[in-house]
Design a protein around this motif. Structure first.
Motif, short mmCIF file in Angstrom:
data_model
loop_
_atom_site.label_atom_id
_atom_site.label_comp_id
_atom_site.label_asym_id
_atom_site.label_seq_id
_atom_site.Cartn_x
_atom_site.Cartn_y
_atom_site.Cartn_z
N SER A 35 3.66 -6.77 2.76
CA SER A 35 3.52 -6.16 1.58
C SER A 35 3.13 -4.82 1.57
CB SER A 35 2.62 -6.82 0.64
OG SER A 35 1.25 -6.92 1.10
N THR A 36 2.56 -4.28 2.63
CA THR A 36 2.00 -2.99 2.59
C THR A 36 3.21 -1.90 2.84
OG1 THR A 36 1.42 -3.23 4.81
CG2 THR A 36 -0.42 -3.11 3.25
N PHE A 37 4.22 -2.65 3.57
CA PHE A 37 5.22 -1.89 3.99
C PHE A 37 6.24 -1.47 2.64
CE2 PHE A 37 9.99 -2.04 4.54
CZ PHE A 37 10.16 -1.00 5.64
N TYR A 38 6.38 -2.60 1.77
CA TYR A 38 7.19 -2.37 0.60
C TYR A 38 6.29 -1.37 -0.37
CZ TYR A 38 10.14 -6.21 1.94
OH TYR A 38 10.99 -6.91 2.47
N LEU A 39 5.04 -1.49 -0.40
CA LEU A 39 4.20 -0.68 -1.47
C LEU A 39 4.07 0.70 -0.96
CD1 LEU A 39 1.23 -3.15 -2.06
CD2 LEU A 39 2.95 -2.19 -3.86
N SER A 40 4.13 0.89 0.40
CA SER A 40 4.20 2.20 0.94
C SER A 40 5.48 3.08 0.94
CB SER A 40 3.87 2.47 2.46
OG SER A 40 2.73 1.82 2.51
N ARG A 41 6.61 2.31 0.86
CA ARG A 41 7.76 2.81 0.66
C ARG A 41 7.94 3.17 -0.89
NH1 ARG A 41 11.87 2.96 4.69
NH2 ARG A 41 10.76 2.92 6.58
N ALA A 42 7.65 2.47 -1.93
CA ALA A 42 7.87 2.83 -3.13
C ALA A 42 7.00 3.61 -3.70
CB ALA A 42 7.48 1.31 -4.07
N LEU A 43 5.73 3.89 -3.06
CA LEU A 43 4.74 4.79 -3.78
C LEU A 43 4.85 6.22 -3.13
CD1 LEU A 43 1.58 2.62 -3.73
CD2 LEU A 43 2.61 3.66 -5.85
N SER A 44 5.59 6.21 -1.83
CA SER A 44 5.36 7.63 -1.04
C SER A 44 6.36 8.67 -1.84
CB SER A 44 6.07 7.29 0.36
OG SER A 44 7.33 6.75 0.20
N PRO A 45 7.34 8.49 -2.69
CA PRO A 45 8.13 9.73 -3.25
C PRO A 45 7.16 10.33 -4.15
CG PRO A 45 9.31 7.64 -3.09
CD PRO A 45 8.17 7.43 -2.80
N PHE A 46 6.04 9.73 -4.69
CA PHE A 46 5.33 10.49 -5.87
C PHE A 46 3.82 10.29 -5.50
CE2 PHE A 46 7.30 6.49 -7.22
CZ PHE A 46 6.13 5.87 -7.50
N ALA A 47 3.08 9.72 -4.26
CA ALA A 47 1.74 9.54 -4.18
C ALA A 47 1.71 9.76 -2.77
CB ALA A 47 1.39 8.16 -4.74
N ASP A 48 0.12 10.02 -2.51
CA ASP A 48 -0.21 10.13 -0.92
C ASP A 48 -0.76 8.64 -0.56
OD1 ASP A 48 0.58 12.61 -0.43
OD2 ASP A 48 -1.30 13.52 -1.13
N VAL A 49 -0.15 7.93 0.14
CA VAL A 49 -0.70 6.27 0.33
C VAL A 49 -1.24 6.29 1.34
CG1 VAL A 49 0.39 4.10 0.97
CG2 VAL A 49 1.77 5.53 -0.47
N ARG A 50 -2.77 5.80 1.11
CA ARG A 50 -3.67 5.65 2.25
C ARG A 50 -3.78 4.25 2.52
NH1 ARG A 50 -8.44 10.31 0.48
NH2 ARG A 50 -6.60 11.99 0.22
N LEU A 51 -3.43 3.62 3.62
CA LEU A 51 -3.61 2.21 3.90
C LEU A 51 -4.84 2.04 4.41
CD1 LEU A 51 -0.09 1.71 5.68
CD2 LEU A 51 -0.66 1.13 3.34
N GLY A 52 -5.42 0.84 3.93
CA GLY A 52 -6.78 0.23 4.34
C GLY A 52 -6.76 -0.06 5.94
N ASP A 53 -7.96 0.28 6.66
CA ASP A 53 -8.07 -0.11 7.99
C ASP A 53 -7.74 -1.63 8.32
OD1 ASP A 53 -8.54 2.42 8.48
OD2 ASP A 53 -10.76 2.32 8.25
N ARG A 54 -7.44 -1.81 9.52
CA ARG A 54 -7.16 -3.31 9.78
C ARG A 54 -8.41 -4.00 10.13
NH1 ARG A 54 -2.18 -2.68 14.33
NH2 ARG A 54 -0.86 -1.68 13.04
#
Length: 934
Positions: A334-353
């Motif tokens: 899910s993080t892959f889909y969310l990162s690709r959808a948000l990256s054009p207009f936001a700075d995406v910061r993924l939570g640590d593993r």
């Protein structure tokens, strides 16, 4: 115009005299032979000198060329050459109709446009013709003929609009006027920019003009440039720069914060044929998020300004996932889909593993405006408490369903959920996968096209209740909610009832998913007031104008015609919604002159049968004096050359050395240019008596003189707007050389350290004051006065004034009394402020009457006007306005109506000098009538 040059001739037929130059060549070729000097006794004169016939020698070619050049200069001068001629209309008796482009694209060349219109009105005034002024931004305005003087005042009151105008809307009112008027001469002052429907307007105007004379003004002024489509991308902020002309052009775009402080600059360059280019700011995201205004340096128009609000901020979004397969299969996570959808207009910061709760705590510590939680189930009480406090302060929480959320009992969702999930289209169910049906009109996804190919195979169901419908933002075909949301405090909680990957739905693989997330990101940072849900709040949510741009791109208070707009307004500016900031001061919404997709193009007027004229930025200059002086110089040079070739100059020097030296010095002095006054006394007198004019003393200090000239011009314009006096342009005078009797009032700014005027000037001022004139002395230094009762007399300006007044016969002075006629000549005033308000105004002391009845009269005045008025409030500084109508200097202390009262003080002073004690008699009328009744 000659070969594209700004040059014309008053008598072009005289240029035919140039055809005589070949004949002059043959006439000027001959010159007498050079004499020879022979030393011999007188007796040999009779024997050795024999008479013989001499043939003349030929003139050198360069001397003949010199003479031909002088003759050509005389012919050109006789033809009346004029540099930068006025391109006015031909003499006619028909009314003059001036069509004026006054949209944002005309602001950059507004001064040239007003100057051209003023020349046209002056030409119509000379022919005694009526003038109709038609701003193309006002289709509802009736067109009426007016005298030239009234048209000139109306012209000065016009200003460019900060939005694009639709010229086509004015065609019906122009048609009605031309049908009612009949014959008319039309001048269109075009800005050369087509913002839409330009071809339709030119075709319609061509049908209306018919056989009437049409002159189109275009060219000769800088073309408009504009900014559109600012985008805060991942690495940099970009903005598109538009223009209408071609050629290589470069410039600078400045970035400013909300307080007007500069943040950065970006260069842009147009290729020769390009009408669109891009400027980019390579700045850290924190600085880019502070940018509130982009503007083109040196460009004065609302179109050259791009206002940015929080929608342009690149927000940081934290993404947390509770699923374990995000690590095992990252491309299906899910993080892959969310990162690709948000990256054009936001700075995406993924939570640590690690544990999701640790990532959430880290994002809360970083104060991120938005957090996305994908299938995160049970949270600890401490994290829930921190999340609730963060949402109340304006945070946006977006959650996606999954197996963990379906089994959890969580209150961080907008609706109550049923345990477990709903499976659609499986082997053990009769239900088929559901399609997306609609987005609610009150939710944030309103207006997003509904995709037909998105299906849902599994979802988390909401418990039905009375408010479920108000919290539903998107629904499936069977009516069950796909997305729900509500406001909590200043923030928003939203839930997608499907997962963020493709296991439960193919929504994450669609473009609709990207648009839905973008709108949720737009909500972060400025959400609505708390309420049960978004549905009843957004329907009626409007924002009022806060500050708006004028046509020149400067901020000011909103006009009375500005109306509130919907909070989701994203279109270009209109007359109802001018460009500027709307809504609360802490989270305003920006409206710009042009929308993101707008483009500008050059206006094509080639289909119109019309004369063409261009705007000129310089005053016309008569070249006859220069050409005749040059011709005279060439003739004198020819005489010197002939004398040298004939040995006459050498003989003269030997025989009369001293007289020859004096003659040569006089000749060189006569050829040198001498400083002459710009106007002789006759021209000065004609200009002064043609209209009532105010005057000011030229001090020689360029800064002071420019401010005073602008101030007197501003007062003259204010008089024309508020009174019946239409005075001419103010005149700068030199008391030592100019006649002062033509002017009722002379404003004299005192410059500390300036030399004292000569005694002749003092005597002329004294005579002027004795003959009924008034001199207004302004030391302009009220704020420099030291504290104390006598502080005003100790300033440098007052000391310089004392030195001037020491040679004048000045009457006894007093501060203006409350009952003085000066306080009531036009406006009722208590004091006379300028840029400053702390100074006193002094006038001639009037004799007081002792009886009580006289003391109660509303005004006092003598038989005449005080010959001297003294102030230190810098009146001209408060009156000074720039050509665009804005104030030139700030005020101290800057009270809301200080400048208005300064202009009113100027009106009272002018009316006082023009009417004398007439107003005193008028305000005494009740007392006189009462006495007559007794």
């Amino acid at each position: 115009m000659i070969a594209g040059l700004p040059l014309s001739f008053a008598e072009p037929m005289l240029l035919l005299g140039l055809l005589s130059l070949p004949a002059l060549w043959w006439l000027l070729r001959v010159m007498p032979p050079r004499p020879r000097r022979i030393e011999f006794p007188p007796t040999r004169l009779l024997f050795d000198i024999q008479p013989r016939e001499e043939t003349p020698s030929r003139t050198p070619w360069w001397l003949t060329l010199l003479r031909l050049l002088a003759a050509a200069l005389v012919i050109f001068a006789a033809a009346g050459p004029i540099w930068n001629p006025q391109t006015g209309l031909a003499s006619s008796k028909a009314p003059l109709v001036i069509l004026l482009d006054d949209g944002w694209s005309s602001a950059s060349s507004w001064d040239a446009r007003i100057r051209a219109a003023d020349e046209l009105i002056a030409s119509a005034d000379n022919d005694r013709r009526g003038v109709a002024l038609v701003p193309l931004s006002e289709p509802a305005r009736d067109i009426t003929l007016m005298p030239a003087g009234t048209a000139r005042v109306a012209l000065r009151q016009l200003a460019p609009k900060p939005y694009s105008i639709d010229r086509v809307d004015t065609l019906p009112v122009i048609d009605r006027f031309l049908k009612a008027t009949g014959d008319a001469e039309i001048a269109w002052l075009s800005d050369g920019v087509d913002t839409g429907r330009g071809t339709e307007f030119t075709e319609g105007l061509g049908k209306l003009v018919e056989n009437r004379t049409l002159t189109i003004y275009e060219g000769g002024a800088p073309s408009a440039q504009a900014l559109v489509a600012a985008e805060n991308a991942a690495a940099k902020m970009t903005v598109k720069v538009l223009r209408t002309e071609t050629g290589i052009t470069s410039g600078t775009v400045r970035a400013l914060d909300a307080k007007g402080s500069p943040i950065g600059e970006a260069r842009y360059t147009f290729a020769p044929q390009d009408r669109e280019t891009e400027a980019s700011f390579d700045l850290p995201v924190e600085l880019r998020n502070d940018i509130a205004r982009l503007e083109i340096s040196g460009e004065r128009s609302a179109g050259a300004v791009q206002l940015l609000d929080k929608r342009w901020r690149r927000r940081a979004v934290g993404v947390v996932s509770g699923a374990t397969n995000d690590t095992a299969q990252p491309l299906l996570a899910s993080t892959f889909y969310l990162s690709r959808a948000l990256s054009p207009f936001a700075d995406v910061r993924l939570g640590d593993r690690g544990a999701p709760q640790q990532a959430i705590a880290q994002f809360l510590d970083q104060r991120l405006p938005m957090i996305v939680m994908a299938d995160v189930g049970t949270l600890s009480p401490d994290i829930r408490e921190r999340l609730n406090a963060w949402i109340d302060q304006g945070g946006v929480l977006v959650r996606f369903a999954g197996p963990r959320l379906a089994q959890a009992d969580d209150d961080l969702v907008p609706v109550k959920l049923r345990r477990g999930g709903r499976v659609l289209g499986g082997s053990l169910t009769w239900e088929k996968p559901q399609h997306l049906a609609s987005f609610t009109a009150e939710g944030p996804f309103a207006g997003v096209p509904v995709p037909k190919d998105v299906t849902v195979s599994r979802q988390v169901l909401a418990e039905p209740d009375a408010v479920l419908a108000t919290k539903s933002w998107a629904s499936l075909e069977d009516g069950t909610p796909l997305v729900t949301g509500e406001h909590r405090g200043k923030g928003v909680v939203s839930l997608f009832h499907v997962g963020a990957d493709s296991r439960w739905s193919d929504l994450p693989m669609s473009g609709t998913f990207v648009e839905m997330l973008r709108r949720l990101v737009d909500m972060s940072g400025y959400t609505s007031t708390p309420g049960a849900g978004v549905a009843g709040e957004a329907k009626a949510e409007t924002v009022a104008p806060l500050r708006t741009l004028d046509g020149f791109g400067a901020f000011g208070p909103p006009p009375s015609t500005a109306k509130p707009m919907p909070a989701d307004y994203r279109d270009r500016a209109t007359p109802d919604h001018p460009p500027g900031l709307y809504g609360p001061a802490d989270a305003p919404i920006a409206v710009n002159t042009l929308a993101t997709a707008d483009r500008i193009a050059p206006l094509d007027t080639s289909a119109l049968r019309a004369r063409r004229a261009s705007y000129t930025n310089a005053e016309p200059r008569d070249l006859r004096g220069i050409l005749l002086s040059s011709a005279l110089g060439l003739f004198l040079l020819d005489a010197i050359v002939v004398a040298m070739l004939g040995a006459g100059l050498a003989a003269l020097w030997r025989r009369r050395a001293a007289p020859a030296a004096l003659a040569l010095a006089f000749l060189l002095a006569s050829m040198a240019p001498s400083a002459t006054r710009a106007e002789n006394s006759d021209d000065f007198a004609m200009k002064a008596v043609s209209q009532t004019r105010l005057a000011y003393v030229v001090t020689g200090n360029a800064d002071v003189d420019s401010i005073v000239k602008a101030g007197m011009s501003g007062l003259t314009l204010f008089l024309a707007q508020r009174t019946a006096l239409e005075a001419g342009d103010p005149v700068g005078v030199d008391p030592a050389r100019d006649e002062l009797a033509f002017f009722p009032l002379i404003y004299w700014p005192i410059v500390p350290g300036a030399p004292k005027p000569p005694q002749d000037a003092i005597n002329k001022i004294d005579a002027y004051m004795k003959q009924g004139g008034t001199v207004l002395f302004d030391t302009r230094d009220a704020v420099e006065a030291p504290p104390g009762d006598n502080g005003g007399s100790q300033t440098p300006g007052m000391q310089a004034l004392r030195e001037i007044l020491s040679s004048l016969d000045v009457p006894e002075l007093e501060p203006v009394p409350r009952e003085h006629v000066l306080t009531k000549t036009f406006y009722l005033l208590r004091d006379f402020p300028g840029r400053f308000t702390s100074g006193q105004t002094w006038v001639e002391t009037l004799p007081r009457e002792d009886d009580d009845e006289a003391a109660q009269r509303p005004a006092r005045g003598g038989d005449g006007v005080s010959p001297i008025i003294i102030t230190s409030n810098d009146l001209a500084g408060a009156w000074a306005i720039r050509p665009d109508g804005q104030a030139m200097l700030p005020l101290t202390p800057g009270e809301p109506r200080q400048r208005e009262f300064a202009f009113r003080a100027g009106v009272n002073i002018v009316m006082y000098t023009l009417t004398g004690n007439y107003k005193a008699d008028q305000v005494h009328a009740p007392a006189l009538i009462e006495r007559l009744g007794q």
